[in-house]
Scaffold this motif. Structure first.
Motif, mmCIF file in Angstrom:
data_model
loop_
_atom_site.group_PDB
_atom_site.id
_atom_site.type_symbol
_atom_site.label_atom_id
_atom_site.label_comp_id
_atom_site.label_asym_id
_atom_site.label_seq_id
_atom_site.Cartn_x
_atom_site.Cartn_y
_atom_site.Cartn_z
ATOM 1 N N ARG A 15 -53.917 -55.601 65.989
ATOM 2 C CA ARG A 15 -52.647 -56.035 66.451
ATOM 3 C C ARG A 15 -52.248 -57.567 66.818
ATOM 4 O O ARG A 15 -51.395 -58.265 66.559
ATOM 5 C CB ARG A 15 -52.191 -55.259 67.552
ATOM 6 N N ASP A 16 -53.105 -58.093 67.629
ATOM 7 C CA ASP A 16 -52.910 -59.317 68.233
ATOM 8 C C ASP A 16 -54.178 -60.510 67.601
ATOM 9 O O ASP A 16 -54.443 -61.471 68.368
ATOM 10 C CB ASP A 16 -53.215 -59.365 69.754
ATOM 11 N N ALA A 17 -54.218 -60.021 66.523
ATOM 12 C CA ALA A 17 -55.432 -60.977 65.777
ATOM 13 C C ALA A 17 -55.209 -62.256 65.300
ATOM 14 O O ALA A 17 -55.928 -63.025 64.557
ATOM 15 C CB ALA A 17 -56.370 -60.005 64.993
ATOM 16 N N GLY A 18 -53.739 -62.461 64.962
ATOM 17 C CA GLY A 18 -53.170 -63.393 64.253
ATOM 18 C C GLY A 18 -52.843 -63.279 63.081
ATOM 19 O O GLY A 18 -53.043 -62.031 62.465
ATOM 20 N N LEU A 19 -52.710 -64.085 62.080
ATOM 21 C CA LEU A 19 -52.055 -64.093 60.794
ATOM 22 C C LEU A 19 -53.359 -64.107 59.862
ATOM 23 O O LEU A 19 -54.442 -64.743 59.989
ATOM 24 C CB LEU A 19 -51.422 -65.226 60.333
ATOM 25 N N PHE A 20 -53.379 -63.468 58.718
ATOM 26 C CA PHE A 20 -54.333 -63.191 57.710
ATOM 27 C C PHE A 20 -53.739 -63.549 56.344
ATOM 28 O O PHE A 20 -52.899 -62.886 55.822
ATOM 29 C CB PHE A 20 -54.752 -61.972 57.504
ATOM 30 N N PRO A 21 -54.458 -64.848 55.962
ATOM 31 C CA PRO A 21 -54.131 -65.174 54.578
ATOM 32 C C PRO A 21 -54.340 -64.390 53.561
ATOM 33 O O PRO A 21 -55.574 -63.720 53.523
ATOM 34 C CB PRO A 21 -54.703 -66.801 54.221
ATOM 35 N N VAL A 22 -53.608 -64.144 52.519
ATOM 36 C CA VAL A 22 -53.679 -63.276 51.282
ATOM 37 C C VAL A 22 -53.396 -63.715 50.012
ATOM 38 O O VAL A 22 -52.385 -64.635 50.201
ATOM 39 C CB VAL A 22 -53.440 -61.563 51.556
ATOM 40 N N VAL A 58 -49.246 -64.570 54.097
ATOM 41 C CA VAL A 58 -49.856 -64.050 55.326
ATOM 42 C C VAL A 58 -49.399 -62.661 55.446
ATOM 43 O O VAL A 58 -48.369 -62.451 55.309
ATOM 44 C CB VAL A 58 -49.807 -64.858 56.543
ATOM 45 N N ILE A 59 -50.446 -61.775 56.122
ATOM 46 C CA ILE A 59 -50.034 -60.559 56.860
ATOM 47 C C ILE A 59 -50.086 -60.908 58.222
ATOM 48 O O ILE A 59 -50.799 -61.220 58.934
ATOM 49 C CB ILE A 59 -51.311 -59.454 56.327
ATOM 50 N N ALA A 60 -48.907 -60.344 58.872
ATOM 51 C CA ALA A 60 -48.752 -60.268 60.255
ATOM 52 C C ALA A 60 -49.054 -59.043 60.842
ATOM 53 O O ALA A 60 -48.079 -58.081 60.658
ATOM 54 C CB ALA A 60 -47.329 -60.813 60.631
ATOM 55 N N PRO A 61 -50.163 -58.768 61.365
ATOM 56 C CA PRO A 61 -50.581 -57.472 62.023
ATOM 57 C C PRO A 61 -49.635 -57.010 63.210
ATOM 58 O O PRO A 61 -49.687 -55.588 63.379
ATOM 59 C CB PRO A 61 -52.051 -57.684 62.462
ATOM 60 N N ARG A 62 -48.682 -57.684 63.713
ATOM 61 C CA ARG A 62 -47.849 -57.047 64.984
ATOM 62 C C ARG A 62 -46.460 -56.621 64.154
ATOM 63 O O ARG A 62 -45.932 -55.905 64.747
ATOM 64 C CB ARG A 62 -47.309 -58.163 65.829
ATOM 65 N N ALA A 63 -46.396 -56.717 62.634
ATOM 66 C CA ALA A 63 -45.437 -56.021 61.846
ATOM 67 C C ALA A 63 -45.787 -54.710 61.335
ATOM 68 O O ALA A 63 -46.745 -55.039 60.458
ATOM 69 C CB ALA A 63 -44.851 -57.187 60.985
ATOM 70 N N ARG A 64 -45.352 -53.857 61.802
ATOM 71 C CA ARG A 64 -45.989 -52.576 61.582
ATOM 72 C C ARG A 64 -45.151 -51.445 61.135
ATOM 73 O O ARG A 64 -43.953 -51.244 61.524
ATOM 74 C CB ARG A 64 -46.886 -52.013 62.962
ATOM 75 N N LEU A 65 -45.797 -50.458 60.177
ATOM 76 C CA LEU A 65 -44.905 -49.398 59.890
ATOM 77 C C LEU A 65 -46.093 -48.436 59.193
ATOM 78 O O LEU A 65 -47.050 -48.606 58.998
ATOM 79 C CB LEU A 65 -43.893 -49.868 58.575
ATOM 80 N N LYS A 66 -45.489 -47.213 58.939
ATOM 81 C CA LYS A 66 -46.378 -46.093 58.266
ATOM 82 C C LYS A 66 -45.790 -45.771 57.031
ATOM 83 O O LYS A 66 -44.499 -45.678 56.818
ATOM 84 C CB LYS A 66 -46.018 -44.806 59.239
ATOM 85 N N HIS A 67 -46.757 -45.563 56.035
ATOM 86 C CA HIS A 67 -46.352 -45.222 54.607
ATOM 87 C C HIS A 67 -46.531 -43.731 54.340
ATOM 88 O O HIS A 67 -47.849 -43.241 54.396
ATOM 89 C CB HIS A 67 -47.048 -46.168 53.740
#
Length: 344
Positions: free
Chosen positions: A204-211, A254-263
């Motif tokens: 959650r608080d790991a920062g942004l992940f480039p993809v 980037v993926i922002a791990p603080r933006a969250r949802l359930k599929h």
């Protein structure tokens, strides 16, 4: 500022003028007025394609309209043969107007002649007017700060072209699939998204992940970048990654791990084909269209085929049949051939 706040003054004065309310009603009115005064919105077009999923769509819209930061417009492309989904969405918007100082503009297209999620998204893109385009699935449950977290990334990083979030209810697979992915999905076939989803609780608080590409049910782009692309209607799965790979600019995603949802992965309208077959078709299409021109990628393709062979062999042993082997490599070739056909 990217977001704007509604002052809700007229709502507050409306309650103040009512002198016949009980203390409980007056307290509740004050709470409602306070809540309405805090509703914020941002220049975002939220896009939802759907077909025959009124219950799933209703829940998705409920959580979208309960965001701490609301989109300015919601565009629903409904491919259903009836109006059940339309009525469900309109009802949720009526409820939202009763409790919020601001409700997004709803653009609802009901057209059963539109076939497939890619065609639906392309139609929606013709209607978008806002600065950020957010693509969502119709069977998700969105955490309340989802859009606000996306907007924070855009506000703080002008060089970022697209932001996605994480899916929090994808559990890690068993060790054999994980080892398989580590060994055989290399080079352009490397999957960066799923390991982030599997570890959503820790990151959650790991920062942004480039993809290099996003999952279609929770991806967003700046409008000037998104409008340079188009979803390829020849492909059923993987159209999201393909869209990202074919934008006119090389996007910074980037993926922002603080933006969250359930599929929630509704079973309605989903293929029941052999998973390995669908996976092979998708990867074959993506390779032929986007990666085949680099000689080094041919090596990665060869190694990936070794992986497909091993996975198909295990499936053959489990089923006591050679069908998985035949189907898997026929599907790989079919995906490649589909990429060579003219775009409609």
């Amino acid at each position: 500022m990217a977001s704007q706040e509604s002052n809700g003054a007229s709502t507050g004065s409306q309650f103040a003028e009512s002198g016949n309310s009980s203390p409980a009603e007056t307290l509740r009115a004050g709470e409602v007025a306070k809540e309405k005064a805090l509703r914020k919105f941002t220049s975002c077009s939220a896009i939802i394609p759907t077909r025959n999923r009124p219950g799933d769509l209703r829940l998705t819209v409920q959580t979208l309209l309960d965001q701490s930061l609301l989109p300015e417009e919601v565009i629903v492309i409904d491919q259903s043969p009836d109006e059940q989904s339309k009525k469900a969405v309109e009802e949720e918007f009526r409820k939202a107007r009763g409790r919020n100082s601001f409700t997004p503009e709803l653009k609802y297209i009901l057209d059963s002649k539109i076939v497939g999620v890619s065609a639906a998204r392309n139609r929606a893109m013709e209607l978008c007017t806002k600065a950020i385009w957010l693509f969502l699935d119709d069977d998700i449950i969105i955490e309340r700060e989802f859009l606000e977290e996306l907007q924070k990334v855009y506000d703080a990083n002008a060089a970022i072209h697209g932001v996605s979030g994480v899916i929090t209810n994808y559990p890690p697979p068993q060790w054999i699939p994980r080892i398989w992915m580590t060994l055989f999905s290399r080079g352009p076939f490397l999957e960066k998204r799923l390991p982030i989803y599997w570890n959503a609780g820790k990151l959650r608080d790991a920062g942004l992940f480039p993809v290099a590409g996003f999952s279609g049910g929770l991806m967003s782009f700046r409008s000037e970048v998104a409008r340079t692309g188009r979803f390829d209607t020849r492909i059923g799965d993987g159209e999201d990654v393909d869209f990202c790979l074919n934008l006119a600019v090389k996007p910074n995603l980037v993926i922002a791990p603080r933006a969250r949802l359930k599929h929630m992965s509704s079973p309605i309208g989903r293929s029941t084909d052999l998973w390995l077959s669908r996976f092979a078709t998708t990867q074959g299409f993506l390779y032929e269209k986007n990666w085949s021109r680099h000689w080094s990628h041919k090596i990665f393709l060869g190694w990936f085929c070794v992986g497909l062979f091993s996975a198909a062999f295990l499936s053959c042993c489990k089923r006591l049949s050679l069908a998985p082997m035949s189907i898997t490599f026929k599907s790989l070739r079919a995906g490649m051939e589909k990429a060579r056909t003219p775009t409609p």
